[in-house]
Design a protein around this motif. Structure first.
Motif, PDB file in Angstrom:
ATOM      1  N   GLU A 121      -6.682   3.826   8.007  1.00 47.83           N
ATOM      2  CA  GLU A 121      -5.782   2.869   8.640  1.00 47.83           C
ATOM      3  C   GLU A 121      -5.875   2.992  10.160  1.00 47.83           C
ATOM      4  N   ALA A 160      -4.404  -4.595   9.439  1.00 55.50           N
ATOM      5  CA  ALA A 160      -4.870  -3.374   8.769  1.00 55.50           C
ATOM      6  C   ALA A 160      -4.295  -3.320   7.356  1.00 55.50           C
ATOM      7  N   MET A 161      -3.033  -3.710   7.210  1.00 56.85           N
ATOM      8  CA  MET A 161      -2.416  -3.765   5.887  1.00 56.85           C
ATOM      9  C   MET A 161      -3.220  -4.686   4.970  1.00 56.85           C
ATOM     10  N   THR A 185      -6.338  -5.941   5.374  1.00 50.18           N
ATOM     11  CA  THR A 185      -7.771  -5.725   5.179  1.00 50.18           C
ATOM     12  C   THR A 185      -8.108  -4.336   4.659  1.00 50.18           C
ATOM     13  N   ILE A 186      -7.203  -3.375   4.827  1.00 48.54           N
ATOM     14  CA  ILE A 186      -7.540  -2.003   4.427  1.00 48.54           C
ATOM     15  C   ILE A 186      -6.627  -1.480   3.325  1.00 48.54           C
ATOM     16  N   PRO A 204      -6.495  -3.862  -0.069  1.00 49.53           N
ATOM     17  CA  PRO A 204      -7.711  -3.747  -0.891  1.00 49.53           C
ATOM     18  C   PRO A 204      -7.877  -2.360  -1.507  1.00 49.53           C
ATOM     19  N   PHE A 205      -7.507  -1.332  -0.743  1.00 54.86           N
ATOM     20  CA  PHE A 205      -7.651   0.015  -1.289  1.00 54.86           C
ATOM     21  C   PHE A 205      -6.702   0.229  -2.458  1.00 54.86           C
TER      22      PHE A 205
END
Lengths: 266, 361, 279
Positions: free
Chosen positions: A163, A176-177, A179-180, A183-184
């Motif tokens: 993050e 970031a929430m 796109t990262i 998805p994670f």
């Protein structure tokens, strides 16, 4: 006693335990195809008439529709709330965090019958009892902690630098929430969705109290049980079992995913 | 006169009661390769994270090009970082990782693909464009991480122990890649490491930190030959440190009584010394000479060999003086070959007065 | 930071708002309801001790209370003892993958209708049911198993046993193997090792399993109703009867509050025991 004998005894014991746990489930499946009105051995002939009975019953259909609606809405809300809570726990430390987590996680420790009464009284007071939505609200309270648990375990596996790396490359916290983190966490989100849906699909005590005329399938079973006792219960039960087990297996599969599959280039 | 590119002005960082960085005063010039060194917990990573905006200084000011940046969010800075864990996004493929920074800046899809590809080519990993991250080797991942950080053409690149996960051969190769890259791009590299060899091989200047404080800032040579403190002298490795008292003071020379006997040294011209004063001397292991016959040198002592250790072509010998003082000596393998060594044989160790460094303080 | 952090609040607030509205709210309101009055089948907001004094002085309430408590305690002891050998086997005598599979099998029942499973027991245990038919072939019975404490306990085990086995297995699997080897080394026999090393090390997990078993049994109305014949009724059945017939929500609320207090006391005592340091 030798080690082998002990091991053999433990296996036998384990087998007996599994027989105890699974015999009622197998019973319900077997007798749903059995022609006798009172289920006992020796078995009667094979029949589909109990399935025919429930298939022709408009009450079953309307209960199924209510159940699907309730469990889908519950799963959506519970997964969302569970995710928010899990992310907060993962990312932030703050004062009263213990109280915060207790508030989020305690519902499963309250007996359902008490939750049922409390919900009935409270929702009546607010004027929103007796609807399908009332069940959704109550079930979300019960299910959100499970969603939180599953998603929190997944976030545990994330490299804490990911993050930060996204921010470092110019992503705002929101990007970031999106796109990262999401998805994670996606496998866990799907897993949590299925599991909470299954829990909601099976819950009867609270639903019975607050649903009013909008019976869900388990409530229908409960009411049928109070009157007749014929194997159509088993036919419904087998359907419910198949639905739940499908959801649980999907949840399990996604829970095991490590989420490292290559994505196709856009 | 313009201010240096990066300035730490009296910067302090506390975590609760613990002081991670203590009143730091540091300037970094544009285009410089600066290495920050220290053991774990010395505050070097915190320093880097403050520069990236991932930690906020408790006190003091950090300026980039003369602008205070304390309050800027990480995403508002142009200070991309190469992480120790690499922090590559596992669910994105190679090119998606590289173009991430451009995507976050709203660059068009075609344009960012083009620019990401340029960097993949530059890092010689173009053929892995659509590979998943976990299908890459350690060195390839390293290159992806570099490309991802550099694709936005930042003025400063931060590196947090980027080579610590690689094996020794690859480290040397990546050092070459990094040095060349930094010279070609002409941008500032701030490089945090605990490895002396990495720092000395690449950096223009080295910062040595301990317990949140800067112990010394200087070129690798300065730090190595003229350590500012006993800590630095011990930290930068192969030094012998002797305690003694000043015995004889002459204009250009002094003699110090040590466990090895009197040691002649060149008198430092930047400070006063008095007779009887306690001092510490640094004898670099690579400045000591070995011979089997008595040498013609002021500083010489007969020792016996205790042990030898080979790392690559460098041999480290441990010898012991009659007084029980142990000395480390570093030599190239081929130099050692000329002095045939045997266990317990008498050995003469000698060094010139100019190679003795008197520690300040 | 002084300015409100919108991003952090977005994630922090939903659960607070939702749980206050629909978890804490209902429970607190239920306590309030226990002081309300019912007149002409309508509930009136009030603060009267009438429901409390009425329920606390009724013999049937205390009969139900002690009966429920006794059944739940019996269920807890039974489940803990029945689960332990299985959990021991799973934790120490099978491979990791076998353990995972069996735990997965034990999770399945949570997602099958408890009602249907209970009804299955009703059919299996009936006078002319499958179990008596099998026993008859072997020359036993028939036995009356329904409408008794035995029937209720079978139902409770159906509900709780898989969970207790899972919780016990997880805590036993975490016991440090070298402790066990050390005990064997010092010449401790199998049983001695179990009771002096394994059980104390896994104490917290074992107690948590027991607490969950107690909560579930104490609050379940299905088993005592369908398999126990609700004679005498348990507290949950009392809640249902008072709520569903006669709209006596306040009296049901009294029962619910008494149940909550009992559970909190039991859970608190157990957890204190679990974390108490040995002298």
């Amino acid at each position: 006693m030798s080690d082998r004998l002990i091991k053999w005894l433990l296996w036998c014991y384990l087998g007996l335990l599994l027989v105890f746990v699974f015999s009622p489930i197998l019973t319900s499946v077997i007798f749903s195809f059995n022609s006798d009105r009172f289920p006992t051995i020796p078995l009667g002939s094979f029949t589909l008439k109990w399935y025919q009975t429930i298939f022709d019953d408009p009450d079953v259909w309307s209960a199924a529709r209510t159940s699907i609606f309730v469990s889908l809405c519950t799963a959506t809300l519970a997964t969302f709330i569970g995710f928010c809570t899990a992310y907060t726990d993962y990312r932030y430390g703050f004062r009263f965090k213990g109280a915060y987590l207790a508030l989020a996680l305690l519902p499963p420790t309250i007996p359902l019958i008490i939750m049922a009464l409390a919900m009935l009284a409270w929702l009546s007071k607010l004027g929103i009892s007796g609807r399908a939505w009332s069940v959704v609200i109550a079930h979300t309270v019960l299910c959100a902690p499970f969603a939180m648990g599953i998603i929190r375990l997944r976030l545990q596996q994330i490299d804490p630098d990911l993050e930060s790396a996204a921010w470092n490359l110019g992503a705002s916290e929101w990007s970031a929430m999106k796109t990262i983190i999401v998805p994670f966490a996606r496998p866990a989100l799907i897993s949590a969705f299925c599991l909470t849906m299954a829990v909601s699909f099976d819950e009867f005590a609270v639903a019975w109290f607050v649903a009013g005329l909008n019976k869900t399938i388990p409530v229908l079973i409960l009411e049928v049980l109070q009157g007749t006792t014929d194997p159509q219960i088993y036919a419904i039960g087998t359907f419910v079992f198949l639905t739940s087990i499908t959801l649980v297996i999907i949840a399990q599969v996604f829970f095991m995913t490590r989420g490292r599959k290559p994505t196709a280039p856009a | 006169m313009a201010e240096p590119q990066i300035v730490f002005d009296n910067v302090m960082k506390r975590f609760g009661d613990a002081v991670a960085v203590d009143r730091m005063q540091l300037e970094v010039a544009e285009g410089e390769f600066l290495a920050i060194m220290g053991s774990s917990g010395c505050g070097k990573t915190t320093t880097l994270r403050m520069l990236a905006g991932l930690e906020t200084p408790t006190e003091g000011e950090i300026r980039l090009n003369g602008q205070r940046i304390n309050e800027l969010k990480p995403s508002e800075r142009e200070t991309p970082m190469v992480w120790q864990s690499l922090a590559l996004f596992p669910f994105l493929n190679v090119i998606e990782n590289v173009e991430y920074g451009l995507r976050m800046r709203g660059v068009e899809a075609d344009e960012r693909k083009r620019r990401a590809r340029l960097w993949l080519e530059r890092m010689e990993i173009a053929e892995f464009e659509t590979r998943a991250i976990d299908q890459l080797s350690g060195g390839q991942k390293q290159r992806v991480a570099l490309a991802r950080a550099l694709v936005t053409e930042p003025p400063v690149l931060l590196l947090d122990e980027p080579l610590s996960a690689l094996d020794a051969n690859l480290v040397v190769r990546m050092q070459g890649v990094l040095s060349r890259l930094q010279k070609e791009l002409g941008i500032t590299f701030v490089y945090v490491t605990h490895s002396q060899s990495e720092a000395f091989a690449m950096a223009d200047r080295v910062v040595i930190m301990s317990k949140g404080r800067i112990e010394q800032v200087g070129t690798p040579r300065e730090v190595y030959r003229q350590p500012a403190s006993r800590f630095v002298a011990e930290f930068v490795g192969s030094n012998n440190i002797l305690s003694g008292t000043v015995n004889n003071l002459q204009s250009g020379e002094l003699v110090v009584d040590t466990g090895l006997g009197p040691v002649a040294a060149v008198r430092p011209d930047d400070r006063e010394l008095t007779r009887g004063q306690a001092v510490e001397l640094v004898l670099s292991a690579d400045n000591l000479e070995l011979s089997t016959t008595e040498p013609d040198s002021v500083n010489r002592v007969a020792c016996k060999l205790v042990s030898e250790e080979f790392i690559g072509t460098v041999v480290t010998l441990l010898v012991e003086s009659p007084g029980g003082v142990e000395l480390r000596i570093q030599k190239q393998q081929r130099d050692i070959d000329q002095v045939s060594l045997e266990e317990d044989m008498p050995l003469w160790v000698s060094w010139s007065p100019s190679s003795v460094y008197v520690l300040p303080g | 930071m002084n300015r409100p952090d919108v991003y952090a609040s977005t994630w922090r607030l939903p659960v607070i708002v939702w749980q206050c509205l629909f978890f804490v709210g209902p429970l607190l309101f239920m306590i309030a309801v226990s002081f309300f009055l019912v007149k002409n089948y309508r509930m009136q907001e009030a603060f009267e001790m009438a429901n409390w004094s009425r329920m606390m002085t009724r013999g049937y309430f205390w009969d139900a209370y002690w009966y429920t408590l006794g059944l739940a305690a019996a269920s807890t002891v039974l489940a803990t003892c029945l689960a332990f050998p299985a959990a021991y086997g799973l934790a120490f005598k099978v491979s990791e993958s076998t353990r995972r599979w069996i735990i997965f099998l034990l999770i399945i029942p949570f997602f099958t209708s408890y009602l249907v499973r209970t009804f299955s027991w009703y059919v299996l245990l009936a006078e002319s049911g499958v179990v008596n038919a099998i026993l008859g072939k072997l020359g036993f019975g028939p036995y009356t198993m329904l409408n008794s404490a035995f029937g209720t306990l079978v139902g409770y085990m159906t509900l709780t046993l898989p969970l207790v086995v899972i919780l016990q297995t997880l805590s036993l699997a975490n016991v440090n193997r070298s402790l066990i080897e050390a005990a064997h080394n010092l010449g401790a026999g199998r049983m001695r090792t179990i009771f002096t090393v394994i059980v104390p090390s896994a104490k917290v997990g074992l107690i948590i399993g027991a607490v969950f078993c107690f909560i579930l049994s104490f609050g379940d109305f299905v088993a005592p109703y369908y398999l126990g014949g609700s004679k005498p009724p348990t507290l949950p059945i009392l809640i249902i009867d008072t709520t569903k017939s006669g709209q006596q929500w306040p009296r049901a609320a009294v029962v619910a509050v008494v149940m909550m207090v009992t559970l909190l006391t039991a859970a608190f005592t157990a957890i204190t025991m679990a974390y108490r340091k040995r002298r």
